[in-house]
Design a protein around this motif. Structure first.
Motif, mmCIF file in Angstrom:
data_model
loop_
_atom_site.group_PDB
_atom_site.id
_atom_site.type_symbol
_atom_site.label_atom_id
_atom_site.label_comp_id
_atom_site.label_asym_id
_atom_site.label_seq_id
_atom_site.Cartn_x
_atom_site.Cartn_y
_atom_site.Cartn_z
ATOM 1 N N THR A 34 0.856 -1.179 0.000
ATOM 2 C CA THR A 34 0.000 0.000 0.000
ATOM 3 C C THR A 34 0.890 1.225 0.000
ATOM 4 O O THR A 34 1.777 1.364 0.857
ATOM 5 N N LEU A 35 0.693 2.100 -0.973
ATOM 6 C CA LEU A 35 1.417 3.369 -1.048
ATOM 7 C C LEU A 35 0.438 4.482 -0.689
ATOM 8 O O LEU A 35 -0.681 4.531 -1.194
ATOM 9 N N THR A 36 0.870 5.368 0.201
ATOM 10 C CA THR A 36 0.036 6.489 0.618
ATOM 11 C C THR A 36 0.853 7.767 0.472
ATOM 12 O O THR A 36 1.968 7.862 0.987
ATOM 13 N N ASN A 37 0.313 8.756 -0.258
ATOM 14 C CA ASN A 37 1.052 10.016 -0.429
ATOM 15 C C ASN A 37 0.743 10.983 0.716
ATOM 16 O O ASN A 37 -0.061 10.684 1.606
ATOM 17 N N GLY A 38 1.404 12.119 0.683
ATOM 18 C CA GLY A 38 1.262 13.108 1.751
ATOM 19 C C GLY A 38 -0.147 13.633 1.921
ATOM 20 O O GLY A 38 -0.526 14.091 2.997
ATOM 21 N N ALA A 39 -0.962 13.583 0.874
ATOM 22 C CA ALA A 39 -2.344 14.059 0.944
ATOM 23 C C ALA A 39 -3.285 12.985 1.467
ATOM 24 O O ALA A 39 -4.485 13.208 1.592
ATOM 25 N N GLY A 40 -2.734 11.782 1.750
ATOM 26 C CA GLY A 40 -3.569 10.710 2.279
ATOM 27 C C GLY A 40 -4.180 9.804 1.229
ATOM 28 O O GLY A 40 -4.958 8.911 1.556
ATOM 29 N N ASN A 41 -3.841 10.023 -0.046
ATOM 30 C CA ASN A 41 -4.345 9.154 -1.108
ATOM 31 C C ASN A 41 -3.546 7.851 -1.111
ATOM 32 O O ASN A 41 -2.320 7.866 -1.009
ATOM 33 N N SER A 42 -4.254 6.742 -1.249
ATOM 34 C CA SER A 42 -3.586 5.436 -1.178
ATOM 35 C C SER A 42 -3.811 4.629 -2.441
ATOM 36 O O SER A 42 -4.824 4.780 -3.125
ATOM 37 N N TYR A 43 -2.850 3.749 -2.700
ATOM 38 C CA TYR A 43 -2.953 2.770 -3.771
ATOM 39 C C TYR A 43 -2.467 1.453 -3.190
ATOM 40 O O TYR A 43 -1.396 1.382 -2.588
ATOM 41 N N ALA A 44 -3.250 0.405 -3.376
ATOM 42 C CA ALA A 44 -2.881 -0.906 -2.842
ATOM 43 C C ALA A 44 -2.842 -1.925 -3.976
ATOM 44 O O ALA A 44 -3.614 -1.837 -4.927
ATOM 45 N N THR A 45 -1.935 -2.858 -3.855
ATOM 46 C CA THR A 45 -1.852 -3.960 -4.813
ATOM 47 C C THR A 45 -1.358 -5.209 -4.098
ATOM 48 O O THR A 45 -0.715 -5.115 -3.045
ATOM 49 N N THR A 46 -1.689 -6.343 -4.651
ATOM 50 C CA THR A 46 -1.257 -7.627 -4.102
ATOM 51 C C THR A 46 -0.704 -8.459 -5.242
ATOM 52 O O THR A 46 -1.274 -8.471 -6.340
ATOM 53 N N LEU A 47 0.384 -9.145 -4.982
ATOM 54 C CA LEU A 47 0.927 -10.050 -5.976
ATOM 55 C C LEU A 47 1.404 -11.314 -5.289
ATOM 56 O O LEU A 47 1.636 -11.340 -4.082
ATOM 57 N N THR A 48 1.513 -12.377 -6.082
ATOM 58 C CA THR A 48 1.960 -13.663 -5.550
ATOM 59 C C THR A 48 3.314 -13.996 -6.163
ATOM 60 O O THR A 48 3.508 -13.864 -7.373
ATOM 61 N N VAL A 49 4.238 -14.390 -5.318
ATOM 62 C CA VAL A 49 5.562 -14.834 -5.752
ATOM 63 C C VAL A 49 5.785 -16.217 -5.156
ATOM 64 O O VAL A 49 5.070 -16.640 -4.242
ATOM 65 N N THR A 50 6.782 -16.916 -5.670
ATOM 66 C CA THR A 50 7.079 -18.249 -5.161
ATOM 67 C C THR A 50 8.450 -18.256 -4.511
ATOM 68 O O THR A 50 9.426 -17.831 -5.118
ATOM 69 N N LYS A 51 8.491 -18.735 -3.288
ATOM 70 C CA LYS A 51 9.763 -18.921 -2.591
ATOM 71 C C LYS A 51 10.227 -20.346 -2.881
ATOM 72 O O LYS A 51 9.489 -21.305 -2.672
ATOM 73 N N ASP A 52 11.456 -20.481 -3.402
ATOM 74 C CA ASP A 52 12.002 -21.790 -3.754
ATOM 75 C C ASP A 52 13.461 -21.827 -3.317
ATOM 76 O O ASP A 52 14.310 -21.192 -3.936
ATOM 77 N N THR A 53 13.736 -22.565 -2.259
ATOM 78 C CA THR A 53 15.116 -22.690 -1.772
ATOM 79 C C THR A 53 15.620 -24.128 -1.880
ATOM 80 O O THR A 53 16.698 -24.445 -1.387
ATOM 81 N N VAL A 54 14.832 -24.985 -2.545
ATOM 82 C CA VAL A 54 15.180 -26.405 -2.631
ATOM 83 C C VAL A 54 15.853 -26.687 -3.974
ATOM 84 O O VAL A 54 15.336 -26.314 -5.030
ATOM 85 N N ALA A 55 17.004 -27.340 -3.916
ATOM 86 C CA ALA A 55 17.717 -27.709 -5.140
ATOM 87 C C ALA A 55 16.902 -28.739 -5.923
ATOM 88 O O ALA A 55 16.202 -29.561 -5.335
ATOM 89 N N PRO A 56 16.985 -28.700 -7.253
ATOM 90 C CA PRO A 56 16.197 -29.634 -8.058
ATOM 91 C C PRO A 56 16.742 -31.054 -7.972
ATOM 92 O O PRO A 56 17.945 -31.249 -7.782
ATOM 93 N N PRO A 57 15.872 -32.055 -8.142
ATOM 94 C CA PRO A 57 16.367 -33.435 -8.202
ATOM 95 C C PRO A 57 17.088 -33.639 -9.533
ATOM 96 O O PRO A 57 16.639 -33.148 -10.561
ATOM 97 N N LEU A 58 18.199 -34.338 -9.505
ATOM 98 C CA LEU A 58 18.954 -34.617 -10.724
ATOM 99 C C LEU A 58 19.551 -35.999 -10.611
ATOM 100 O O LEU A 58 20.181 -36.327 -9.599
ATOM 101 N N SER A 59 19.331 -36.824 -11.629
ATOM 102 C CA SER A 59 19.978 -38.133 -11.656
ATOM 103 C C SER A 59 20.727 -38.273 -12.974
ATOM 104 O O SER A 59 20.328 -37.724 -13.999
ATOM 105 N N VAL A 60 21.831 -38.990 -12.902
ATOM 106 C CA VAL A 60 22.677 -39.228 -14.068
ATOM 107 C C VAL A 60 22.869 -40.735 -14.195
ATOM 108 O O VAL A 60 23.379 -41.376 -13.273
ATOM 109 N N ALA A 61 22.447 -41.286 -15.325
ATOM 110 C CA ALA A 61 22.674 -42.701 -15.623
ATOM 111 C C ALA A 61 23.707 -42.741 -16.749
ATOM 112 O O ALA A 61 23.429 -42.288 -17.855
#
Length: 168
Positions: A34-61
């Motif tokens: 939410t952004l609010t300026n000095g005059a009290g006007n606000s703008y709000a937004t929502t977004l979705t992101v993905t947290k990924d800290t897991v290394a991918p599975p990898l196999s080598v044959a």
């Protein structure tokens, strides 16, 4: 779990608010701003992101031995996470081959490698996959190249084997 941050927008019109998400689990995260300026006007937004800290599975044959039958078209199989990028490096210590591929849906790659210029002896295959978040997985496989035909001689002791005359 929840993380909050607050700051002022500078003269450039941008603001960066670092938010520590280490306490949040991997997966989708919702970010509300939410952004609010000095005059009290606000703008709000929502977004979705993905947290990924897991290394991918990898196999080598990969066949352990590079021999006269497969030296021209050695084909290991790399299997990993779809949408990841896989790269390989194979070396005998003097000569190195490399390749890279994006796993765009199959999650599998079987590159054909010509290893005829490699010397006989130990060979190292290193395969790395990076998922879209940049998490790496590395697999190292030790191989042996042996394309020399066996040599030597033998002798037969005695003059007969099971009643048959032995010849050399």
């Amino acid at each position: 779990n929840q993380s909050n941050g607050m700051d002022f927008v500078g003269s450039s019109g941008t603001v960066v608010v670092p938010v520590d998400v280490t306490g949040l689990i991997d997966g989708p995260l919702t970010v509300s701003i939410t952004l609010t300026n000095g005059a009290g006007n606000s703008y709000a937004t929502t977004l979705t992101v993905t947290k990924d800290t897991v290394a991918p599975p990898l196999s080598v044959a990969a066949p352990t031995y590079i021999n006269i039958a497969n030296v021209s078209t050695y084909q290991p199989i790399f299997t990993g996470e779809t949408d990841g990028t896989v790269s390989y490096s194979i070396t005998d210590g003097s000569t190195t081959l490399t390749g890279t591929k994006f796993f765009n849906g199959s999650g599998k790659w079987q590159p054909a490698m010509s290893l005829t210029s490699f010397k006989n002896g130990p060979v190292t295959l290193t395969v790395t996959e990076n998922d879209p978040a940049g998490n790496p997985t590395v697999v190292v496989v030790n191989l042996v190249k042996d394309t020399a035909a066996p040599s030597g001689s033998f002798t037969v002791a005695g003059t007969s084997i099971n009643g048959a005359v032995a010849t050399t």
